[in-house]
Design a protein around this motif. Sequence first.
Motif, PDB file in Angstrom:
ATOM      1  N   THR A  68      40.465 -13.746  51.974  1.00 42.63           N
ATOM      2  CA  THR A  68      40.654 -12.460  52.648  1.00 42.63           C
ATOM      3  C   THR A  68      40.701 -12.664  54.163  1.00 42.63           C
ATOM      4  O   THR A  68      41.530 -12.069  54.862  1.00 42.63           O
ATOM      5  N   LEU A  84      35.069 -15.054  50.470  1.00 38.70           N
ATOM      6  CA  LEU A  84      35.822 -14.163  51.360  1.00 38.70           C
ATOM      7  C   LEU A  84      36.895 -14.905  52.169  1.00 38.70           C
ATOM      8  O   LEU A  84      37.683 -14.256  52.857  1.00 38.70           O
ATOM      9  N   LYS A 139      41.267   1.158  48.956  1.00 44.40           N
ATOM     10  CA  LYS A 139      40.863   0.993  50.354  1.00 44.40           C
ATOM     11  C   LYS A 139      39.861   2.058  50.791  1.00 44.40           C
ATOM     12  O   LYS A 139      38.957   1.786  51.577  1.00 44.40           O
ATOM     13  N   VAL A 148      38.938  -5.964  47.649  1.00 42.57           N
ATOM     14  CA  VAL A 148      38.939  -6.872  48.790  1.00 42.57           C
ATOM     15  C   VAL A 148      39.268  -8.293  48.344  1.00 42.57           C
ATOM     16  O   VAL A 148      39.950  -9.039  49.015  1.00 42.57           O
ATOM     17  N   VAL A 149      38.760  -8.650  47.171  1.00 44.46           N
ATOM     18  CA  VAL A 149      39.068  -9.973  46.619  1.00 44.46           C
ATOM     19  C   VAL A 149      39.767  -9.795  45.274  1.00 44.46           C
ATOM     20  O   VAL A 149      39.615  -8.770  44.628  1.00 44.46           O
ATOM     21  N   GLN A 150      40.527 -10.802  44.891  1.00 43.94           N
ATOM     22  CA  GLN A 150      41.225 -10.729  43.613  1.00 43.94           C
ATOM     23  C   GLN A 150      40.369 -11.368  42.533  1.00 43.94           C
ATOM     24  O   GLN A 150      39.815 -12.447  42.737  1.00 43.94           O
ATOM     25  N   ARG A 195      47.869 -15.873  52.389  1.00 42.79           N
ATOM     26  CA  ARG A 195      46.955 -15.771  51.253  1.00 42.79           C
ATOM     27  C   ARG A 195      46.775 -17.167  50.649  1.00 42.79           C
ATOM     28  O   ARG A 195      47.746 -17.889  50.442  1.00 42.79           O
ATOM     29  N   GLU A 208      43.982 -14.202  55.147  1.00 40.55           N
ATOM     30  CA  GLU A 208      45.069 -13.221  55.121  1.00 40.55           C
ATOM     31  C   GLU A 208      44.993 -12.296  56.327  1.00 40.55           C
ATOM     32  O   GLU A 208      46.005 -11.952  56.936  1.00 40.55           O
ATOM     33  N   ALA A 209      43.736 -11.921  56.691  1.00 36.98           N
ATOM     34  CA  ALA A 209      43.566 -10.996  57.814  1.00 36.98           C
ATOM     35  C   ALA A 209      43.929 -11.655  59.139  1.00 36.98           C
ATOM     36  O   ALA A 209      44.575 -11.045  59.990  1.00 36.98           O
ATOM     37  N   GLU A 245      48.501 -20.219  48.188  1.00 36.27           N
ATOM     38  CA  GLU A 245      47.727 -19.578  47.119  1.00 36.27           C
ATOM     39  C   GLU A 245      47.751 -20.348  45.798  1.00 36.27           C
ATOM     40  O   GLU A 245      46.747 -20.368  45.098  1.00 36.27           O
ATOM     41  N   GLU A 293      42.445  -2.251  43.452  1.00 38.64           N
ATOM     42  CA  GLU A 293      42.369  -2.079  44.900  1.00 38.64           C
ATOM     43  C   GLU A 293      42.130  -0.623  45.256  1.00 38.64           C
ATOM     44  O   GLU A 293      42.761   0.269  44.696  1.00 38.64           O
TER      45      GLU A 293
END
Lengths: 159, 824
Positions: B374, B371, B308, B297-299, B383, B377-378, B755, B306
């Motif tokens: 994320t 978060l 899902k 979910v996070v880098q 990002r 991005e959502a 980013e 990753e």
Amino acid sequence: MSSAILTDAPNGAPAAAPPPAAPGNAPLADGRSADAAQPWHFFVVASLAAATLAVIVSTRTAPEHLVMLSVTVFASGAAALAAYHVLSPLVAERRRRVFGASTRAALLAEKALALRTIKELEFDRAMGKVSEADFAEVAERLRARAMRVMQQLDGEPPR
Amino acid sequence: MSSLGNLALLAAFVVASYAVTISIVGARRRSTPLVESGIGAQYLVSALLLLASTVLISSFVSQDYSIKYVTANSDAAQPLFYRVTAFWGGLDGSILFWAVLLSICAVVAIRVNRETQRELIPYVVAIVAAVEMFFIFLMIVHNNPFDTFLADVPLDGRGMNPLLQTPLMVIHPPALYTGFVGMTIPFAFGLAALITGHLDDSWLLAVRRWTMIGWLFLSFGLTLGMIWAYEELGWGGYWGWDPVENAGLLPWFTATAFLHSLMVQERRGMLRVWNVTLVILTFLLTIFGTFMTRSGVVQSVHAFGEDKELAWLFTAFMIVVSVISFGFVIYRLPLLRARHELDSWVSKEAAFLVNNWILLFSAVFVLFATLFPTLSEAFMGQRLTVGPPFFNTWMLPIGLVLLTLTGVGPLLAWRKSTIINLRDSFLFPVGLGVVTAGVLAVLGVPMWASGLCFALCAFVTGTMAQEFFRGARVRQRSTGTGLFTALVGLFARQRRRYAGYIVHLGIVLMFLGFAGEGFKREEQVLLAPGQNVKVGRFEVRHEQLAVTDDGQKQMITARLAVSKNGAAMGEMSPAKWFYRKHESDPTTEVAIRRGAGEDLYIVLAGFDVERQSATLHVVVNPLVNWIWFGFGLLACGTILALLPEKVFAVALARVPEGAVTSALVVLLLAGGATHAHAQHQDGPSEGYVVPRTALERDLQKEIICMCRGCGRQRLSECTCSLADKMRKELAGLVSEGKTREQVYQHFIAAWGSQEPLASPIDLGFNRLAWAFPYALGLMGLGIATAVAVRWSRSPETALAAAPAAKPIDPALEQRLADELRDLD
């Protein structure tokens, strides 16, 4: 721990007095002598024997392999002992203890807590961190609680 | 072997489901045999998971490359030690490790509490077994560490990531995992208390000890993570607000809040709903931390990648846990009413309330900021990065406020502090803090933030010294012993309080280390043999580059001669190591010369073997080692608080007064710094661009490296090849006369988003990131005030105090008095 012995309400049931224990031969909860052979003795011996056998027949002879082989055998032995603990309560004779009753250990822990809290309160008063009125109110409650627990430990009904 | 491992996992799942069922049925029917069978089932789950673990370790030891996990995390060249620890080096094994640690903690907790917490134990078994079921289920259906190759079994493995082949990374995960699983036990007791309705203070007895154990291990894990980052990542710092670091910090905040607020419940019967909520939140945050590390979910440099499907499984689990837990909190609200009112804002309980508000604010803020990329991005499809500058803007003042409260809390009285109380208590500590601030101002130390931090450290130290002195005097008067014996007696009789003060002193030392960051000096230079650079009081001269090979890796080492104030200190040798199979990812070996006052920290950022030149990143880090000393003191304090009373009873009975003094002197003299090698995995660096202007230097700190392998390090810190390229690009832009904004826009256009910026630009949706902390702080303050006002207005409830028992029996009262006297 039973809530009855920890709330301030004086409704705790008296605890059953523990059976007398002879020195060096203290009985277990189910009445067996601590000196007698216990189930775990068997599992330890069986695991030792199995590990020895596994090491003898193993084709790998490096020490790390043999150590891990033995550890795996012991883990299997621990699983077998745990399986015994799963099944034995279901087939063994019903214990005398009634689930949910206050235990002596719980009462002793409760008493120790109450005494320690009273001492902490006295220390706070000496340090000037609690007023006299506050001290009197809390100390009275704690002392009453400690005496109730002592009565329960003595096997007397609380008043 | 893999079949045996699979069988153990399947059996563990079945037995855990049996433990859940039989324990609940046993508790409902009040049947001892069923409950004991459930406890046995918990032991069996633990044994089966141990068996699965030994099978996996055996597979690593015997190099069974038919198992995919073994192939992915080891090879024949890997030393035996790292082959064994590869067990938790990958995702699948780490889940098994998590489960087995949890089962062991559960067995210990059940054995210790099965007599004293008999009403709760069946539900504790059921809850822990349900959590274990989740992790075993993950392994069975998704992350099976015993998965095998059906064909084409490789002859050798791929080898563990070189970054993980260090003793620090061997200890770090077990410490952090133990902290995480340690928090499952308080959750199980708390939820069991909610289910059974036994919500008196008894459940806190079991929970407090386990929370302290979990908290200690979390602190240990976080500190090890800091040391690892400092020694291994090679950027000169120790905390980069990486999402995975934050994942460990979140439950630490809430657990710290709980350890303080439970004192209010014990003493005043308040914060009962709050304490249950904190226990649940802490557990949820440990699961959330595990979820963040493993779902992608996070880098993060630490993340496993990753996944899902795994993310959905964790999300479903967290939703189920939240609904059940908070459902029971709502159901039991009538039993959780406060017993007392808040009499004054100038009281210990009010200080704890503020402390809890700030700690929870910190947790929510860190969670939100972690978060936010994320969320961005959502919702916005963009990002971006929320890096150290953003976190530091908020966490610096928050940290200082918490440090202040560390000193204020112990000085306040319960219920209400009078003016005389306040004058007597605050005079010395505040005086010490003010004098320290004055001296620092005269010396020219900047007051924000290092000077203020030093002054607050002096204030808190003054508080602790005063508390110890006054406590020892009180005890001296009551027992008639010497001052030092009375001091030791404080630990015996008021263990929790004074051990807590030791923990506070540890925090002070850590803050001293943090404050040292304000005096950090660093230089990036390209040196030919014979050239030197001066940083602070240190002078570093480059002698030569050496190329060696030990069979496992090729090593490029810079030989440097170091002097301090003109006096030679010997040689330092930063290096780059190129492991076989990982040649494209060399590791950086930092050279550190440690000292109580400052560390000299040198990184070989780049090299040219033909010219024998080396690009060095030289950092002088003042006071950094006090962070590790501080943790040592914090750990000592926590362990003191956990020790059984008998230990002190023996000590008091046998230790003569003189020995106590000697022991204290020995303890003060003990200690010392260690030296460690370090590794950082990065791309090969050919040359380091040294900033030529102040703007370029600033921008190197405001733009991050986009290699994704370095954990979002700033350009001034990262030593990979992409960072080199980005630094050259930046140098070009600055030399063209571009402004800061134009440079920002250039990098945003080049990477298609914000980013590369270390903090989001305060515009549009991003404004939410900057506004959120204000909104959260105000909301929290509003709620805390409303609750406090309500408490202070509410009449004494029926639960306030049970009617005191009438004088029972003079003999009993005499016995009580005797027993209390014996406690002295």
